[in-house]
Each structure stands twice: as C-alpha cells, then as structure tokens.
Design a protein around this motif. Structure first.
Motif, PDB file in Angstrom:
ATOM      1  N   LYS A  12     -76.102 -61.686  22.178  1.00 12.76           N
ATOM      2  CA  LYS A  12     -76.232 -60.939  23.431  1.00 12.76           C
ATOM      3  C   LYS A  12     -75.238 -59.781  23.541  1.00 12.76           C
ATOM      4  CE  LYS A  12     -76.872 -62.482  28.220  1.00 12.76           C
ATOM      5  NZ  LYS A  12     -76.723 -63.669  29.083  1.00 12.76           N
ATOM      6  N   TYR A  13     -74.014 -60.005  23.059  1.00 15.34           N
ATOM      7  CA  TYR A  13     -72.951 -59.025  23.300  1.00 15.34           C
ATOM      8  C   TYR A  13     -72.404 -58.365  22.034  1.00 15.34           C
ATOM      9  CZ  TYR A  13     -73.052 -61.119  27.921  1.00 15.34           C
ATOM     10  OH  TYR A  13     -73.468 -61.582  29.152  1.00 15.34           O
ATOM     11  N   ALA A  14     -73.082 -58.544  20.903  1.00 17.45           N
ATOM     12  CA  ALA A  14     -72.602 -57.935  19.661  1.00 17.45           C
ATOM     13  C   ALA A  14     -72.548 -56.414  19.791  1.00 17.45           C
ATOM     14  CB  ALA A  14     -73.504 -58.338  18.505  1.00 17.45           C
ATOM     15  N   MET A  15     -73.563 -55.850  20.429  1.00 20.35           N
ATOM     16  CA  MET A  15     -73.625 -54.393  20.583  1.00 20.35           C
ATOM     17  C   MET A  15     -72.484 -53.858  21.433  1.00 20.35           C
ATOM     18  SD  MET A  15     -76.133 -53.290  18.838  1.00 20.35           S
ATOM     19  CE  MET A  15     -76.600 -51.683  19.455  1.00 20.35           C
ATOM     20  N   GLN A  16     -72.060 -54.665  22.394  1.00 14.91           N
ATOM     21  CA  GLN A  16     -70.977 -54.228  23.287  1.00 14.91           C
ATOM     22  C   GLN A  16     -69.593 -54.456  22.666  1.00 14.91           C
ATOM     23  OE1 GLN A  16     -73.749 -55.772  24.364  1.00 14.91           O
ATOM     24  NE2 GLN A  16     -74.198 -55.297  26.490  1.00 14.91           N
ATOM     25  N   GLY A  17     -69.560 -55.074  21.486  1.00 13.52           N
ATOM     26  CA  GLY A  17     -68.289 -55.227  20.775  1.00 13.52           C
ATOM     27  C   GLY A  17     -67.684 -56.613  20.805  1.00 13.52           C
ATOM     28  N   LYS A  74     -62.276 -54.975  18.477  1.00 15.27           N
ATOM     29  CA  LYS A  74     -63.385 -55.724  19.082  1.00 15.27           C
ATOM     30  C   LYS A  74     -62.812 -56.776  20.016  1.00 15.27           C
ATOM     31  CE  LYS A  74     -67.154 -55.416  15.795  1.00 15.27           C
ATOM     32  NZ  LYS A  74     -68.070 -56.162  14.947  1.00 15.27           N
ATOM     33  N   GLN A 125     -67.064 -60.190  18.987  1.00 13.18           N
ATOM     34  CA  GLN A 125     -67.115 -60.881  17.704  1.00 13.18           C
ATOM     35  C   GLN A 125     -66.651 -62.318  17.895  1.00 13.18           C
ATOM     36  OE1 GLN A 125     -68.299 -59.868  14.522  1.00 13.18           O
ATOM     37  NE2 GLN A 125     -68.138 -62.094  14.409  1.00 13.18           N
ATOM     38  N   GLN A 139     -73.016 -64.249  20.795  1.00 12.59           N
ATOM     39  CA  GLN A 139     -72.881 -63.287  19.697  1.00 12.59           C
ATOM     40  C   GLN A 139     -74.085 -62.345  19.678  1.00 12.59           C
ATOM     41  OE1 GLN A 139     -70.182 -62.791  16.833  1.00 12.59           O
ATOM     42  NE2 GLN A 139     -71.305 -61.135  17.787  1.00 12.59           N
TER      43      GLN A 139
END
Lengths: 83, 175
Positions: free
Chosen positions: B83-88, B56, B90, B81
């Motif tokens: 906004k971009y959790a889906m894109q990887g 990640k 952490q 976190q």
C-alpha cells in the motif's frame, strides 16, 4: 567466665561479612536473564503443561497409583457420588 | 546482639550495591528520537543494511518462527508494504531464530513481500533493546526512531497504520 564465649565481631569481621556477600553476589552477574528473542526453546510445546498427552497420561497414572488418588483429576470416581 | 550491628551497616552497603546494580541493568527500550543502531545482516535476497534504506520510512520488525503474533503480523506487513511502497515505506523484518531452517519453514507458509534478514546471534535485538516479541519500530527518513510497538494484535493494526500514514505525511483517514 566469658573470655571464650565473647563472640562479638569486631570491625574486621564486619568487613569480612561485606566482602563475602559482595563476592557471593558477584557470582550472580554470570546469570543473565533469558532475553525475549531467546525464548524459542521455551516456546516449544513440550515446555508447556500438558504439552505431551502421552506423558500427561503416564504421570496421571503414576499419581493415581502412588497417591491412592484414583479419579482425583476427573469427575467420575472423584467422590462425587455420580458413578 | 552485636551481630545485628552488621545488618545495620553492612546490610545498608549491600542494599546500596544491589540498588545500583538494578539501576545499571538495561531495562529501557530505545528512546524516541535516538539514532537507530545500524545493522548489516544476511537476508533472503542478499545483505540487508539499514544504511541502504536511509531516506525511506523504515518499519523494522523483530520476529521468530515460534512467536504466534508474528504470524498474524506478516499478512498485515505485506499489505502495508504494497500500500505504501510508493510513498516511501520499507518494511524490514529481522528474524531471531537460532536455526535458519525454522525461519525458512515459517516463510514458506507465511510468504513475505518485504525485506527479510536473519540474525541468529541476536546482536540486533540486543542493540535495539527489544523488550518483547514481536517488537516493531518506525525509523524516520533521518534514521531516528519515531516510535516503538511491542506485540501484535488485530486491534493494533489501525493505530499502527495511522502512525505510518502520519510519518509519511499522508493526511486523512486510511482505507
């Protein structure tokens, strides 16, 4: 008569001075600077100037009395002629 | 006077020793591309290991309850976190308070939706050679440091988000 007062240090004296300076500066290695993440205590309000208003009032009072500097830290009575 | 001879030779020696001592002091932050030092810390929800998040993009943040800009950064880190959790992405925030209670009090008024770890001994900031509070690092999927940022201001948000987007391979303007 210069036998007793000839204080020119020899080679050994030079070395001794270097050795003493090295030994003294070696003691400084025990002092490590406070790291950025260790400044929690320094960040406490009482570590700032005027952090405690009661303490500030007291030291101002003592200063004015001991130094005969009445009003020196404010406008009124500071010799401005406006009082 | 012969005493000044000492200053000449010995003085130079002492100066050389001091010069070397100054050079030897670790005054540099982690370099870009260097491997992020591993850590295994206690967190709010169990152990926090850097190795566990390999693969990640890690936004690693060092914070403390007494650090005012850290308070500002928490809202923004929550936002990133989410906004971009889906894109990887952490976000891992390492607390460096000496007392856990101070950190917990901060967390109760500044809730965090990301991983929070505690390092009261300060071993992790030492290994990351943190130069100021807060410090944040972007660690790539390969476990190497992409970039480092010291401090946190509102004006930094756009550039920091842009770096996250770039590292995630998202093109185009944010928002």
């Amino acid at each position: 008569m210069n036998s007793g007062f000839d204080r020119r240090p020899g080679k050994h004296a030079d070395l001794a001075v270097v050795a003493i300076l090295c030994a003294l500066s070696g003691g400084c290695t025990l002092l490590t600077p406070v790291q950025p993440w260790q400044k929690g205590t320094l960040a406490r309000p009482e570590m700032t100037f005027g952090g405690d208003s009661l303490d500030l009032k007291n030291s101002e009072h003592v200063y004015q009395n001991r130094e005969a500097a009445s009003g020196g830290s404010g406008v009124g009575g500071g010799g401005c002629g406006c009082n | 006077m012969s005493f000044f001879d000492v200053k000449g030779r010995a003085g130079r020696g002492v100066a050389a020793i001091l010069f070397v001592a100054v050079l030897a002091a670790p005054t540099h932050a982690l370099e870009r591309g260097s491997v992020a030092p591993p850590f295994d810390l206690d967190g709010t929800k169990g152990a926090v290991k850097l190795a566990k998040h390999q693969g990640k993009l890690v936004y690693l943040d060092f914070w403390a309850s007494w650090c005012a800009p850290c308070r500002q950064s928490f809202g923004w880190m929550n936002e990133m976190q989410a906004k971009y959790a889906m894109q990887g992405l952490q976000v891992i925030a390492i607390n460096v308070d000496e007392k856990r209670d101070d950190a917990l009090r901060f967390l109760s008024s500044n809730p965090a939706s990301f991983v929070v770890a505690f390092d009261p001994a300060g071993a992790t900031p030492l290994s990351y050679r943190v130069m100021g509070m807060p410090t944040s690092l972007l660690i790539g999927t390969d476990g190497k440091v992409i970039s480092e940022h010291i401090g946190f201001k509102d004006a930094d948000k756009i550039a920091l988000e842009e770096k996250i987007r770039l590292s995630l391979g998202i093109s185009g303007a944010g928002k």
